[in-house]
Motif scaffolding. Structure first.
Motif, PDB file in Angstrom:
ATOM      1  N   THR A 200     -24.864  14.898   7.016  1.00  0.00           N
ATOM      2  CA  THR A 200     -25.729  14.803   8.364  1.00  0.00           C
ATOM      3  C   THR A 200     -27.221  14.983   7.879  1.00  0.00           C
ATOM      4  N   VAL A 201     -27.508  15.032   6.728  1.00  0.00           N
ATOM      5  CA  VAL A 201     -28.751  15.159   6.417  1.00  0.00           C
ATOM      6  C   VAL A 201     -29.653  13.864   6.489  1.00  0.00           C
ATOM      7  N   SER A 202     -30.730  13.977   7.182  1.00  0.00           N
ATOM      8  CA  SER A 202     -31.400  12.722   7.494  1.00  0.00           C
ATOM      9  C   SER A 202     -32.241  12.375   6.113  1.00  0.00           C
ATOM     10  N   PRO A 203     -32.609  10.787   5.972  1.00  0.00           N
ATOM     11  CA  PRO A 203     -33.187  10.563   4.682  1.00  0.00           C
ATOM     12  C   PRO A 203     -34.578  11.134   4.550  1.00  0.00           C
ATOM     13  N   ALA A 204     -35.364  11.331   5.598  1.00  0.00           N
ATOM     14  CA  ALA A 204     -36.596  12.011   5.566  1.00  0.00           C
ATOM     15  C   ALA A 204     -36.187  13.519   4.878  1.00  0.00           C
TER      16      ALA A 204
END
Length: 131
Positions: free
Chosen positions: A83-87
């Motif tokens: 659920t970690v965003s790419p940013a």
């Protein structure tokens, strides 16, 4: 006179004995019927309890077999998607890349340092105690 008394006794004793026998037989028969009824009721109750316990044992055996089968089969656990965003991931990678090489290197012997750091002096919780 003796003969008359004998006939009198002979005429009275058998009917009285027969009447006593019939009364005792009736009383005993009623008591026996009550005991038999209690016995039959207890036997039916025991049979019902036995049947119930057999059903419970069968149910427990089915549950045990299902649990054993589930224990032998590995269950598939689906990994949750990240659920970690790419940013955020890129930011973390940038921080790790900028860290000094010594912070990322493994210890020489492969074990972490277990000695207390010298920056933390050993003092009691109440300050320095002098004797």
């Amino acid at each position: 006179m003796q003969l008359i008394q004998f006939w009198l006794v002979a005429a009275i004793v058998p009917p009285v004995a027969l009447l006593l026998w019939w009364a005792m037989r009736t009383t005993h028969g009623k008591r026996l019927a009550a005991v038999q009824a209690r016995h039959l009721k207890a036997q039916q109750s025991a049979a019902a309890l036995l049947q119930q316990s057999r059903k419970q044992i069968a149910q427990l055996q089915r549950e045990l077999a299902a649990a054993r089968l589930a224990a032998t089969r590995p269950t598939r656990v689906e990994r949750p998607r990240s659920t970690v965003s790419p940013a955020a991931r890129d930011c973390l990678m940038k921080i790790l890349d900028e860290a000094p090489q010594a912070a990322r290197a493994l210890p020489v012997d492969g074990f972490a340092e277990t000695m207390p750091l010298p920056q933390f002096p050993h003092a009691s919780a109440f300050g320095h105690l002098s004797l």
